[in-house]
Design a protein around this motif. Structure first.
Motif, PDB file in Angstrom:
ATOM      1  N   PHE A  68      28.421  38.446  45.123  1.00 11.66           N
ATOM      2  CA  PHE A  68      27.309  37.594  45.534  1.00 11.66           C
ATOM      3  C   PHE A  68      27.155  37.665  47.045  1.00 11.66           C
ATOM      4  O   PHE A  68      28.148  37.722  47.769  1.00 11.66           O
ATOM      5  N   TYR A  69      25.903  37.632  47.504  1.00  9.99           N
ATOM      6  CA  TYR A  69      25.615  37.595  48.941  1.00  9.99           C
ATOM      7  C   TYR A  69      24.341  36.790  49.149  1.00  9.99           C
ATOM      8  O   TYR A  69      23.573  36.580  48.210  1.00  9.99           O
ATOM      9  N   PRO A  70      24.085  36.305  50.367  1.00  3.11           N
ATOM     10  CA  PRO A  70      22.914  35.450  50.621  1.00  3.11           C
ATOM     11  C   PRO A  70      21.594  36.161  50.305  1.00  3.11           C
ATOM     12  O   PRO A  70      21.427  37.343  50.594  1.00  3.11           O
ATOM     13  N   ARG A  71      20.674  35.426  49.718  1.00  2.00           N
ATOM     14  CA  ARG A  71      19.360  35.977  49.329  1.00  2.00           C
ATOM     15  C   ARG A  71      18.556  36.476  50.524  1.00  2.00           C
ATOM     16  O   ARG A  71      17.697  37.337  50.372  1.00  2.00           O
ATOM     17  N   ASP A  72      18.835  35.906  51.695  1.00  2.46           N
ATOM     18  CA  ASP A  72      18.104  36.322  52.901  1.00  2.46           C
ATOM     19  C   ASP A  72      18.246  37.825  53.156  1.00  2.46           C
ATOM     20  O   ASP A  72      17.381  38.434  53.775  1.00  2.46           O
ATOM     21  N   PHE A  73      19.329  38.413  52.691  1.00  2.00           N
ATOM     22  CA  PHE A  73      19.602  39.828  52.949  1.00  2.00           C
ATOM     23  C   PHE A  73      19.089  40.756  51.850  1.00  2.00           C
ATOM     24  O   PHE A  73      19.324  41.956  51.901  1.00  2.00           O
ATOM     25  N   LYS A  74      18.396  40.226  50.855  1.00  2.00           N
ATOM     26  CA  LYS A  74      17.879  41.039  49.736  1.00  2.00           C
ATOM     27  C   LYS A  74      17.058  42.248  50.199  1.00  2.00           C
ATOM     28  O   LYS A  74      17.254  43.342  49.685  1.00  2.00           O
ATOM     29  N   PRO A  75      16.151  42.098  51.181  1.00  2.66           N
ATOM     30  CA  PRO A  75      15.351  43.268  51.588  1.00  2.66           C
ATOM     31  C   PRO A  75      16.149  44.319  52.372  1.00  2.66           C
ATOM     32  O   PRO A  75      15.689  45.440  52.525  1.00  2.66           O
ATOM     33  N   TYR A  76      17.343  43.969  52.831  1.00  2.00           N
ATOM     34  CA  TYR A  76      18.082  44.862  53.723  1.00  2.00           C
ATOM     35  C   TYR A  76      19.354  45.429  53.098  1.00  2.00           C
ATOM     36  O   TYR A  76      19.784  46.515  53.465  1.00  2.00           O
ATOM     37  N   ILE A 104      15.019  41.369  60.486  1.00  6.09           N
ATOM     38  CA  ILE A 104      16.295  40.776  60.071  1.00  6.09           C
ATOM     39  C   ILE A 104      16.761  39.695  61.045  1.00  6.09           C
ATOM     40  O   ILE A 104      17.398  38.732  60.646  1.00  6.09           O
ATOM     41  N   LEU A 105      16.414  39.832  62.318  1.00  4.22           N
ATOM     42  CA  LEU A 105      16.848  38.844  63.314  1.00  4.22           C
ATOM     43  C   LEU A 105      16.196  37.478  63.108  1.00  4.22           C
ATOM     44  O   LEU A 105      16.795  36.454  63.419  1.00  4.22           O
ATOM     45  N   THR A 106      14.993  37.451  62.584  1.00  7.68           N
ATOM     46  CA  THR A 106      14.344  36.170  62.318  1.00  7.68           C
ATOM     47  C   THR A 106      14.600  35.700  60.887  1.00  7.68           C
ATOM     48  O   THR A 106      14.837  34.520  60.663  1.00  7.68           O
ATOM     49  N   ALA A 107      14.586  36.614  59.918  1.00  8.81           N
ATOM     50  CA  ALA A 107      14.791  36.232  58.518  1.00  8.81           C
ATOM     51  C   ALA A 107      16.223  35.749  58.256  1.00  8.81           C
ATOM     52  O   ALA A 107      16.427  34.873  57.423  1.00  8.81           O
ATOM     53  N   CYS A 108      17.183  36.292  58.967  1.00 12.35           N
ATOM     54  CA  CYS A 108      18.596  35.952  58.759  1.00 12.35           C
ATOM     55  C   CYS A 108      19.202  35.341  60.013  1.00 12.35           C
ATOM     56  O   CYS A 108      20.377  35.567  60.324  1.00 12.35           O
ATOM     57  N   GLN A 109      18.425  34.566  60.718  1.00 14.00           N
ATOM     58  CA  GLN A 109      18.831  34.024  62.013  1.00 14.00           C
ATOM     59  C   GLN A 109      20.084  33.151  61.934  1.00 14.00           C
ATOM     60  O   GLN A 109      20.890  33.140  62.843  1.00 14.00           O
ATOM     61  N   ARG A 110      20.281  32.454  60.841  1.00 10.22           N
ATOM     62  CA  ARG A 110      21.436  31.556  60.737  1.00 10.22           C
ATOM     63  C   ARG A 110      22.765  32.299  60.646  1.00 10.22           C
ATOM     64  O   ARG A 110      23.828  31.704  60.758  1.00 10.22           O
ATOM     65  N   PHE A 111      22.728  33.618  60.473  1.00 12.40           N
ATOM     66  CA  PHE A 111      23.952  34.413  60.390  1.00 12.40           C
ATOM     67  C   PHE A 111      24.291  35.111  61.705  1.00 12.40           C
ATOM     68  O   PHE A 111      25.217  35.917  61.762  1.00 12.40           O
ATOM     69  N   LEU A 112      23.530  34.810  62.761  1.00 10.82           N
ATOM     70  CA  LEU A 112      23.801  35.400  64.075  1.00 10.82           C
ATOM     71  C   LEU A 112      25.019  34.741  64.709  1.00 10.82           C
ATOM     72  O   LEU A 112      25.181  33.528  64.650  1.00 10.82           O
ATOM     73  N   VAL A 113      25.868  35.552  65.321  1.00  7.34           N
ATOM     74  CA  VAL A 113      27.032  35.064  66.048  1.00  7.34           C
ATOM     75  C   VAL A 113      27.076  35.757  67.402  1.00  7.34           C
ATOM     76  O   VAL A 113      26.537  36.851  67.561  1.00  7.34           O
ATOM     77  N   GLN A 126      21.991  40.373  72.359  1.00  8.63           N
ATOM     78  CA  GLN A 126      23.356  40.024  72.733  1.00  8.63           C
ATOM     79  C   GLN A 126      24.139  39.453  71.553  1.00  8.63           C
ATOM     80  O   GLN A 126      25.273  39.060  71.716  1.00  8.63           O
ATOM     81  N   PHE A 127      23.535  39.396  70.401  1.00  9.66           N
ATOM     82  CA  PHE A 127      24.174  38.783  69.252  1.00  9.66           C
ATOM     83  C   PHE A 127      24.588  39.828  68.221  1.00  9.66           C
ATOM     84  O   PHE A 127      24.013  40.901  68.139  1.00  9.66           O
ATOM     85  N   ALA A 128      25.584  39.466  67.445  1.00 12.77           N
ATOM     86  CA  ALA A 128      25.981  40.260  66.287  1.00 12.77           C
ATOM     87  C   ALA A 128      25.617  39.433  65.050  1.00 12.77           C
ATOM     88  O   ALA A 128      25.275  38.258  65.145  1.00 12.77           O
ATOM     89  N   MET A 129      25.687  40.061  63.899  1.00 11.63           N
ATOM     90  CA  MET A 129      25.377  39.357  62.662  1.00 11.63           C
ATOM     91  C   MET A 129      26.564  39.468  61.720  1.00 11.63           C
ATOM     92  O   MET A 129      27.112  40.550  61.535  1.00 11.63           O
ATOM     93  N   ARG A 130      26.951  38.334  61.137  1.00 11.84           N
ATOM     94  CA  ARG A 130      28.059  38.315  60.172  1.00 11.84           C
ATOM     95  C   ARG A 130      27.479  37.936  58.812  1.00 11.84           C
ATOM     96  O   ARG A 130      26.945  36.848  58.640  1.00 11.84           O
ATOM     97  N   VAL A 131      27.594  38.851  57.858  1.00 14.86           N
ATOM     98  CA  VAL A 131      27.058  38.641  56.514  1.00 14.86           C
ATOM     99  C   VAL A 131      28.212  38.219  55.599  1.00 14.86           C
ATOM    100  O   VAL A 131      29.143  39.001  55.383  1.00 14.86           O
TER     101      VAL A 131
END
Length: 181
Positions: A68-76, A104-113, A126-131
């Motif tokens: 299972f993974y977050p639905r926000d990442f379905k297109p990617y 992806i930066l706006t659609a999955c913004q809550r996963f930015l670190v 300057q951010f990375a993304m953790r899925v």
């Protein structure tokens, strides 16, 4: 690990306190993943990336697993397969296909670190993304959790600011401006 408790009943006048001893032992869960974090490093937008994810089974019985993974990442993101059986004392291979684009930066913004705990800046680069990914085993109470870490970039060189004004520069003189690349 042991813990001692004493239980008192509501009618304390007619009953003795009951001592209770709870002991437990930590054991490894049967299903586990090769790495808790898969670092895909720097990814260019609009390119395909693949990553092999290995799941292992410590148990002698085969187990059904589902990813299972977050639905926000379905297109990617795409996992192949997302459902399968791990043989007893064996391993199971899942392939990740990842194709990020600039949305992806706006659609999955809550996963930015933040990268390397640096100070935040106004640029999202300057951010990375953790899925976060979760694997659930059929007979396993605790799910297996792992993550994919990545940083995005463009396949072109960008300058900030986009235009540089040196002002009046006279013959035999110099002028300087700071440019970020």
């Amino acid at each position: 690990l042991a813990q001692e408790f004493t239980m008192f009943l509501a009618n304390q006048d007619y009953s003795e306190p009951i001592p209770i001893s709870v002991t437990g032992r930590c054991v490894h869960v049967p299903i586990y993943v090769e790495h808790e974090e898969y670092n895909m490093h720097i990814l260019v937008y609009e390119q395909w990336y693949r990553q092999r994810i290995l799941l292992f089974n410590r148990s002698s019985n085969s187990m059904k697993v589902q990813l299972f993974y977050p639905r926000d990442f379905k297109p990617y993101l795409e996992f192949n397969p997302t459902l399968g059986y791990i043989p007893g004392d064996g391993q199971f291979e899942i392939w990740l296909k990842f194709r990020p684009d600039r949305t992806i930066l706006t659609a999955c913004q809550r996963f930015l670190v933040l990268k390397d705990d640096e100070e935040p800046s106004k640029h999202r680069d300057q951010f990375a993304m953790r899925v976060p990914i979760k694997v659930v085993g059929a007979n396993q109470v605790l799910p297996v959790k792992f993550s994919i870490l990545c940083t995005f970039t463009l396949n072109t060189v960008q300058f900030y600011p986009p235009q540089v004004d040196f002002g009046n520069v006279f013959n035999q003189s110099a002028s300087r401006a700071t440019i970020e690349m």
